[in-house]
Enzyme design. Structure first.
Site, PDB file in Angstrom:
ATOM      1  N   GLU A 278       0.824  -1.196   0.000  1.00  0.00           N
ATOM      2  CA  GLU A 278       0.000   0.000   0.000  1.00  0.00           C
ATOM      3  C   GLU A 278       0.869   1.261   0.000  1.00  0.00           C
ATOM      4  O   GLU A 278       1.936   1.282   0.602  1.00  0.00           O
ATOM      5  CB  GLU A 278      -0.916   0.009   1.241  1.00  0.00           C
ATOM      6  CG  GLU A 278      -1.725  -1.274   1.388  1.00  0.00           C
ATOM      7  CD  GLU A 278      -2.446  -1.383   2.726  1.00  0.00           C
ATOM      8  OE1 GLU A 278      -2.695  -0.337   3.366  1.00  0.00           O
ATOM      9  OE2 GLU A 278      -2.753  -2.516   3.137  1.00  0.00           O
ATOM     10  N   GLU A 389     -10.073   5.390   2.723  1.00  0.00           N
ATOM     11  CA  GLU A 389     -10.404   4.565   3.881  1.00  0.00           C
ATOM     12  C   GLU A 389     -10.390   5.448   5.122  1.00  0.00           C
ATOM     13  O   GLU A 389      -9.528   6.322   5.259  1.00  0.00           O
ATOM     14  CB  GLU A 389      -9.395   3.432   4.045  1.00  0.00           C
ATOM     15  CG  GLU A 389      -9.620   2.557   5.280  1.00  0.00           C
ATOM     16  CD  GLU A 389      -8.546   1.498   5.459  1.00  0.00           C
ATOM     17  OE1 GLU A 389      -8.503   0.872   6.526  1.00  0.00           O
ATOM     18  OE2 GLU A 389      -7.731   1.310   4.530  1.00  0.00           O
TER      19      GLU A 389
END
Length: 474
Positions: A278, A389
């Site tokens: 990520e 997120e």
């Protein structure tokens, strides 16, 4: 919790070989100082930060060394943060009993961990936002604590994917610390120093630097308070991904929530064997102590349980760049109805050695994740995700008001909503290609939503984000 600094002073240097010892500053071995100097009373420097989106109530400690540690521990229990931004978040349990032995044990654990994380530096830079940047020899960075990397040095740059435009390289001066005019020497890498304050702020010392464990990690619903608005592709073998992401400074409602925008390179099932790589930007008051958006990386090979971490907080990611500090604040940021600032990120698998490399902008290599860190991602990815997120801890029983992206819904469009553009993936033959089957999904579209599209200028793109709590998201 008190927002205080332990002794972060520069201790006197000496060239004498008599009566010298190594001194620890914030748990970091940092040169030699006179034995006599270690018995002096050290002043505690209280730093004041003026953040546009955060107000702090500061606590002050005694400058007397014999009571410094005990005072800090007492103060950390008795002095809560009063923050207009964090609202009803209660950091301190007023009925908590002070247990000196437990707190001293906690402090010892913290200092031991800091000695593992913070490496000897050849130069130290004070960032305008309060960060301390250590210039560490590249072969002494945390990655090389890994048994399979001990004694090695960073690899040479790999072959870029075909179709990757390296013209018009973006300036590396996109972080606040580099605006001081100082830089790290060649052969070193800049690392944001981790302090005792950082670790005291963490909800769990043992899990410091890691995301919270998410049982039943899925992408079609939220899990353990994590909510998403994402675009994704699956059903093929992927060897990398690229996107441009515009940067904002979303409001985070309490210290133990975060808001991020990133790319995920994923393989394995959404169970205990999940592998992810990520990268993106993140606002995390718990991890960094402020509300600045920060450039970050993450990885895990077991669904966030025991492996992986943010940035360089464990052995894993190998940094090769001397001008970018992972975890440092990004500047400038996008403005609502104003200028838009985005960053381009490319993650791809080196066809020769199999490692996963990270590139910033067009041509600025940041470093790589060694392939041996993973099992499923050792071969290829089975899903690529792009998007936002947040953590929704529901501190008052209702939905959090933590913002995603710009804090505005996708329908507001350019200049108001946050976006990802020029979405691409890397195929088996190391070619960058457009997406052919992008899908979009929002866990709670009344709180945070997403809208996809395609055109000749932006290719595949989407707008996403939202304010969190509102009349349709109670």
């Amino acid at each position: 919790m008190c927002w205080m600094d332990l002794v972060g002073d520069v201790l006197p240097w000496t060239n004498s070989r008599e009566n010298t010892q190594f001194c620890l500053v914030d748990g970091r071995r940092t040169g030699q100082c006179k034995q006599a100097e270690t018995d002096r009373v050290l002043a505690i420097e209280t730093k004041t930060r003026n953040f546009s989106s955060m107000d702090f109530s500061w606590c002050f400690s005694s400058p007397i060394i014999p009571i410094l540690v005990h005072f800090l521990l007492v103060a950390s229990l008795l002095c809560p943060v009063h923050s207009s931004e964090f609202g009803n978040a209660q950091v301190v349990n007023q009925n908590q009993t002070f247990r000196p032995e437990e707190e001293l044990q906690k402090l010892q654990i913290i200092r031991t961990r800091l000695q593992q994380i913070n490496k000897p530096s050849v130069k130290t830079i004070q960032s305008p936002d309060g960060d301390i940047i250590d210039c560490v020899m590249s072969h002494e960075q945390p990655a090389f604590d890994h048994p399979l990397l001990k004694g090695q040095k960073p690899l040479d740059p790999p072959e870029r994917p075909n179709g990757h435009d390296q013209m018009g390289v973006l300036s590396e001066n996109f972080q606040l610390w580099s605006m001081s005019g100082e830089s790290c020497p060649e052969g070193t890498i800049p690392i944001r120093r981790t302090t005792e304050q950082d670790m005291f702020r963490a909800s769990s010392i043992h899990r410091f630097g890691r995301k919270s464990i998410r049982r039943r990690v899925r992408r079609d619903t939220n899990s353990n308070g994590h909510e998403h608005a994402v675009g994704y592709v699956n059903g093929d073998q992927y060897y990398g991904a690229k996107a441009s992401i515009n940067v904002w400074a979303p409001r985070v409602a309490n210290p133990y929530e975060f808001s991020l925008s990133q790319m995920w390179v994923i393989s394995g099932s959404f169970g205990d064997d999940l592998n992810t790589i990520e990268a993106g930007w993140q606002v995390s008051p718990e991890l960094y102590g402020d509300s600045y958006p920060r450039f970050f990386t993450y990885w895990t090979s077991d669904a966030y349980q025991a492996t992986g971490c943010y940035n360089l907080l464990c052995s894993g990611f190998v940094q090769t760049n001397s001008k970018i500090a992972i975890g440092a604040a990004i500047s400038p940021t996008s403005a609502y109805k104003g200028g838009q600032f985005d960053i381009s990120l490319l993650i791809w698998k080196d066809p020769k050695h199999g490692n996963w490399w990270l590139e910033f902008g067009s041509g600025i290599l940041v470093g790589y994740w060694p392939s041996f860190l993973f099992n499923h991602l050792r071969d290829h990815a089975s899903m690529i995700q792009f998007g936002g997120e947040v953590v929704n801890s529901r501190p008052t029983g209702s939905h959090t008001s933590t913002q995603m992206g710009s804090g505005h819904f996708a329908g507001e469009g350019f200049g108001k909503a946050s976006y990802f553009r020029n979405l691409q993936v890397v195929d088996w033959d190391n070619n960058l290609i457009p997406l052919s089957n992008l899908r979009v999904l929002a866990d709670h579209p009344n709180c945070y939503d997403i809208q996809g599209g395609i055109n000749n200028v932006w290719g595949n793109y989407f707008y996403y984000g939202g304010p969190g709590k509102n009349v349709r998201c109670p």
